[in-house]
Design a protein around this motif. Structure first.
Motif, mmCIF file in Angstrom:
data_model
loop_
_atom_site.group_PDB
_atom_site.id
_atom_site.type_symbol
_atom_site.label_atom_id
_atom_site.label_comp_id
_atom_site.label_asym_id
_atom_site.label_seq_id
_atom_site.Cartn_x
_atom_site.Cartn_y
_atom_site.Cartn_z
ATOM 1 N N PHE A 90 0.846 -1.185 0.000
ATOM 2 C CA PHE A 90 0.000 0.000 0.000
ATOM 3 C C PHE A 90 0.886 1.241 0.000
ATOM 4 O O PHE A 90 2.013 1.220 0.497
ATOM 5 C CB PHE A 90 -0.973 -0.003 1.190
ATOM 6 C CG PHE A 90 -0.319 0.059 2.539
ATOM 7 C CD1 PHE A 90 -0.034 1.273 3.160
ATOM 8 C CD2 PHE A 90 0.023 -1.119 3.205
ATOM 9 C CE1 PHE A 90 0.561 1.324 4.414
ATOM 10 C CE2 PHE A 90 0.628 -1.082 4.462
ATOM 11 C CZ PHE A 90 0.902 0.145 5.062
ATOM 12 N N THR A 91 0.358 2.304 -0.597
ATOM 13 C CA THR A 91 1.094 3.566 -0.671
ATOM 14 C C THR A 91 0.330 4.605 0.134
ATOM 15 O O THR A 91 -0.894 4.690 0.033
ATOM 16 C CB THR A 91 1.197 4.031 -2.137
ATOM 17 O OG1 THR A 91 1.848 2.997 -2.888
ATOM 18 C CG2 THR A 91 1.990 5.318 -2.257
ATOM 19 N N LEU A 92 1.044 5.353 0.965
ATOM 20 C CA LEU A 92 0.422 6.463 1.689
ATOM 21 C C LEU A 92 0.858 7.755 1.028
ATOM 22 O O LEU A 92 2.030 7.929 0.713
ATOM 23 C CB LEU A 92 0.863 6.472 3.155
ATOM 24 C CG LEU A 92 0.387 5.320 4.038
ATOM 25 C CD1 LEU A 92 0.980 5.490 5.437
ATOM 26 C CD2 LEU A 92 -1.142 5.276 4.106
ATOM 27 N N PHE A 93 -0.102 8.653 0.808
ATOM 28 C CA PHE A 93 0.234 9.924 0.185
ATOM 29 C C PHE A 93 0.677 10.931 1.243
ATOM 30 O O PHE A 93 0.027 11.089 2.275
ATOM 31 C CB PHE A 93 -0.974 10.484 -0.589
ATOM 32 C CG PHE A 93 -1.461 9.571 -1.689
ATOM 33 C CD1 PHE A 93 -0.571 8.715 -2.342
ATOM 34 C CD2 PHE A 93 -2.791 9.571 -2.080
ATOM 35 C CE1 PHE A 93 -1.003 7.882 -3.365
ATOM 36 C CE2 PHE A 93 -3.237 8.729 -3.105
ATOM 37 C CZ PHE A 93 -2.343 7.880 -3.735
ATOM 38 N N THR A 99 5.629 3.665 0.112
ATOM 39 C CA THR A 99 4.982 2.368 -0.094
ATOM 40 C C THR A 99 5.471 1.363 0.943
ATOM 41 O O THR A 99 6.663 1.333 1.266
ATOM 42 C CB THR A 99 5.285 1.864 -1.518
ATOM 43 O OG1 THR A 99 4.786 2.836 -2.435
ATOM 44 C CG2 THR A 99 4.617 0.531 -1.799
ATOM 45 N N PHE A 100 4.549 0.574 1.466
ATOM 46 C CA PHE A 100 4.881 -0.395 2.506
ATOM 47 C C PHE A 100 4.292 -1.746 2.157
ATOM 48 O O PHE A 100 3.313 -1.829 1.429
ATOM 49 C CB PHE A 100 4.299 0.056 3.851
ATOM 50 C CG PHE A 100 4.800 1.400 4.284
ATOM 51 C CD1 PHE A 100 5.971 1.516 5.030
ATOM 52 C CD2 PHE A 100 4.130 2.554 3.925
ATOM 53 C CE1 PHE A 100 6.451 2.750 5.413
ATOM 54 C CE2 PHE A 100 4.601 3.809 4.304
ATOM 55 C CZ PHE A 100 5.767 3.904 5.053
ATOM 56 N N GLN A 101 4.882 -2.815 2.715
ATOM 57 C CA GLN A 101 4.253 -4.122 2.538
ATOM 58 C C GLN A 101 3.743 -4.604 3.880
ATOM 59 O O GLN A 101 4.160 -4.129 4.918
ATOM 60 C CB GLN A 101 5.231 -5.113 1.918
ATOM 61 C CG GLN A 101 6.481 -5.348 2.731
ATOM 62 C CD GLN A 101 7.495 -6.191 1.969
ATOM 63 O OE1 GLN A 101 7.242 -6.626 0.861
ATOM 64 N NE2 GLN A 101 8.636 -6.406 2.571
ATOM 65 N N GLY A 102 2.784 -5.552 3.822
ATOM 66 C CA GLY A 102 2.198 -6.046 5.057
ATOM 67 C C GLY A 102 0.825 -5.455 5.289
ATOM 68 O O GLY A 102 0.242 -4.836 4.396
ATOM 69 N N ASP A 103 0.300 -5.656 6.508
ATOM 70 C CA ASP A 103 -1.071 -5.237 6.809
ATOM 71 C C ASP A 103 -1.123 -3.766 7.196
ATOM 72 O O ASP A 103 -0.143 -3.195 7.668
ATOM 73 C CB ASP A 103 -1.629 -6.082 7.963
ATOM 74 C CG ASP A 103 -1.638 -7.566 7.620
ATOM 75 O OD1 ASP A 103 -1.504 -7.891 6.413
ATOM 76 O OD2 ASP A 103 -1.759 -8.377 8.541
ATOM 77 N N LEU A 104 -2.308 -3.190 7.012
ATOM 78 C CA LEU A 104 -2.531 -1.774 7.313
ATOM 79 C C LEU A 104 -3.669 -1.664 8.317
ATOM 80 O O LEU A 104 -4.735 -2.247 8.122
ATOM 81 C CB LEU A 104 -2.887 -1.049 6.012
ATOM 82 C CG LEU A 104 -3.464 0.355 6.111
ATOM 83 C CD1 LEU A 104 -2.435 1.323 6.680
ATOM 84 C CD2 LEU A 104 -3.913 0.842 4.726
ATOM 85 N N THR A 105 -3.432 -0.948 9.403
ATOM 86 C CA THR A 105 -4.489 -0.724 10.390
ATOM 87 C C THR A 105 -4.686 0.769 10.607
ATOM 88 O O THR A 105 -3.702 1.502 10.754
ATOM 89 C CB THR A 105 -4.126 -1.390 11.745
ATOM 90 O OG1 THR A 105 -3.916 -2.777 11.526
ATOM 91 C CG2 THR A 105 -5.232 -1.211 12.770
ATOM 92 N N LEU A 106 -5.939 1.203 10.618
ATOM 93 C CA LEU A 106 -6.264 2.584 10.944
ATOM 94 C C LEU A 106 -6.956 2.561 12.304
ATOM 95 O O LEU A 106 -7.935 1.846 12.489
ATOM 96 C CB LEU A 106 -7.192 3.174 9.886
ATOM 97 C CG LEU A 106 -6.697 3.063 8.435
ATOM 98 C CD1 LEU A 106 -7.813 3.377 7.460
ATOM 99 C CD2 LEU A 106 -5.512 4.000 8.221
#
Ligand code: ZN
Ligand code: ZN
Length: 438
Positions: free
Chosen positions: A76-79, A96-103
């Motif tokens: 996923f990429t964060l702007f 850009t990161f790999q793995g899971d994303l938690t908000l």
């Protein structure tokens, strides 16, 4: 300790205190009861919840915690993430990161963005972000083992204590003693900035050399009496390394002792006269290098602005320093009269400093707080002597950073001189062993 079969996962705080987060999923992500999701997304904090929208601006879900699990090879990429938060090199870019994303919704109604990934993948990014890939391989390997040890020892700590210390402070009348602990984070294990270790994502930014250094040392840590070491490091010790309690709480850590960063048997500094002689001299030491070609290889681009770190001088007029002190400490000292070191560690770093003014005098510590009070940003180190001449305060100092544990520039120089990873680690951390735990 024992060995673990699988490498542990780690949670990294990527962004904090945002009312809105936008980015893109490259590949497929799955939430609780929805998915696959891909392409652009937007998350917005509203009253007591986070709302997630897809590319077409449709609401996908709302919750206080939104977990998005990655399918194989998805990233996923964060702007617009911030690098070097609050330092002079601050800039924004997409990452850009790999793995899971938690908000996660924070208590104050803002969004915290957390990435869960494997320790080894995390380390590849850390080594790429902290180190120039052109650095010598034995140095990169030493750093991989060191960074892994630091993270793993901290994970244990967090689980044991489950408490969060924002700032440890002892203010007793005329004394302000502060230090900044590593257990600052409540929603994740480590942050992505300089406070913990720089983690600037993957993609083009992972260097082949960093990958190799992490792979060749997979699962390796340094241990002391069979426990993983809380391995510290800083930029340049200045010729002698510092002890733990000059920077943090009063505690002896046997493998974080002051040692000469040289083949010469320099003695630890005990008196003001010894401190003065040491700081005005140019002793032979691994981190005493002015070879620009080598420094460029060691320090990532962001840090190359800084060249005189082994011995340095900073000068202020009395008026300037009075103003800085008032702004940074929050105390009005009146007319500044004297700055008196009360206690130093073996590298010459001051842990307790007395500041005398016409309106008040105070003792300040420890090393980072002293550096913070005496500069618009931070002094390079607290290993300094002060001269007052014609209303000028002249600080002459040694080293860059707290000086505890491994000296990054010294270690890189050792590697170019042919020392092995094991020799480098055993030089800075006495009495340790290197073990492979997974
Ligand atoms: Zn942190
Ligand atoms: Zn050094």
């Amino acid at each position: 300790m024992g060995s673990v079969k699988h490498q542990p996962k780690i949670t990294v705080g990527l962004m904090d205190r945002r009312s809105e987060v936008s980015g893109r999923m490259n590949g497929h992500y799955y939430g609780d009861g929805f998915g696959p999701l891909s392409h652009r997304f937007l998350a917005r904090a509203t009253e007591k919840t986070i709302v997630l929208f897809d590319e077409a601006d449709r609401e996908i879900c709302r919750s206080q915690v939104i977990q998005l699990r990655s399918s194989k090879n998805s990233t996923f990429t964060l702007f617009g993430t911030t690098l070097g938060n609050g330092f002079h090199w601050e800039k924004r870019e997409d990452q850009t990161f790999q793995g899971d994303l938690t908000l996660r919704l924070h208590k104050d109604g803002t969004i915290t963005v957390i990435n869960k990934t494997s320790i080894e993948d995390y380390l590849k990014s850390v080594i790429s972000s902290e180190m120039n890939p052109a650095s010598p391989m034995e140095f990169l390997k030493s750093h991989a083992i060191l960074s892994r040890s630091w993270v793993l020892s901290g994970l244990g700590q967090r689980k044991r204590t489950e408490k969060t210390l924002n700032l440890t402070e002892k203010t007793k009348g005329r004394k302000v003693l502060r230090w900044y602990g590593r257990e600052d984070h409540d929603l994740f294990d480590v942050c992505a900035g300089d406070h913990c270790q720089r983690y600037y994502g993957i993609g083009k930014k992972i260097s082949r050399q960093a990958e190799e250094a992490v792979q060749k040392t997979q699962g390796m840590v340094i241990t002391f009496q069979n426990k993983i070491c809380d391995a510290r490091y800083s930029k340049a010790c200045g010729g002698f390394t510092e002890e733990y309690d000059t920077a943090w709480e009063d505690r002896r850590v046997p493998y974080l002792k002051g040692i000469p960063d040289a083949s010469s048997p320099y003695q630890p500094i005990k008196t003001e006269e010894e401190a003065r002689r040491w700081i005005v001299s140019e002793p032979n030491a691994y981190c005493n290098t002015k070879e620009l070609g080598l420094l460029k290889k060691i320090l990532p681009g962001l840090d190359r602005k800084t060249k005189n770190f082994f011995r340095w001088t900073v000068q202020y007029s009395r008026k300037e320093l009075e103003k800085i002190l008032q702004e940074k400490s929050g105390f009005d000292f009146g007319a500044l009269q004297e700055i008196v070191p009360l206690q130093r560690g073996p590298s010459g770093r001051i842990s307790h400093l007395k500041i005398v003014g016409s309106k008040r005098s105070l003792i300040v510590g420890k090393e980072l707080e002293i550096r913070r009070w005496l500069s618009p940003t931070h002094l390079y180190s607290s290993a300094f002597i002060v001269k007052v001449e014609a209303n000028q305060f002249i600080f002459q100092g040694a080293g860059w950073g707290h000086g505890v544990g491994l000296c990054q520039i010294g270690a890189a120089v050792m590697a170019t001189q042919g020392f092995s990873t094991e020799q480098i680690l055993k030089h800075y951390f006495r009495g340790i062993e290197i073990k492979k735990i997974y």
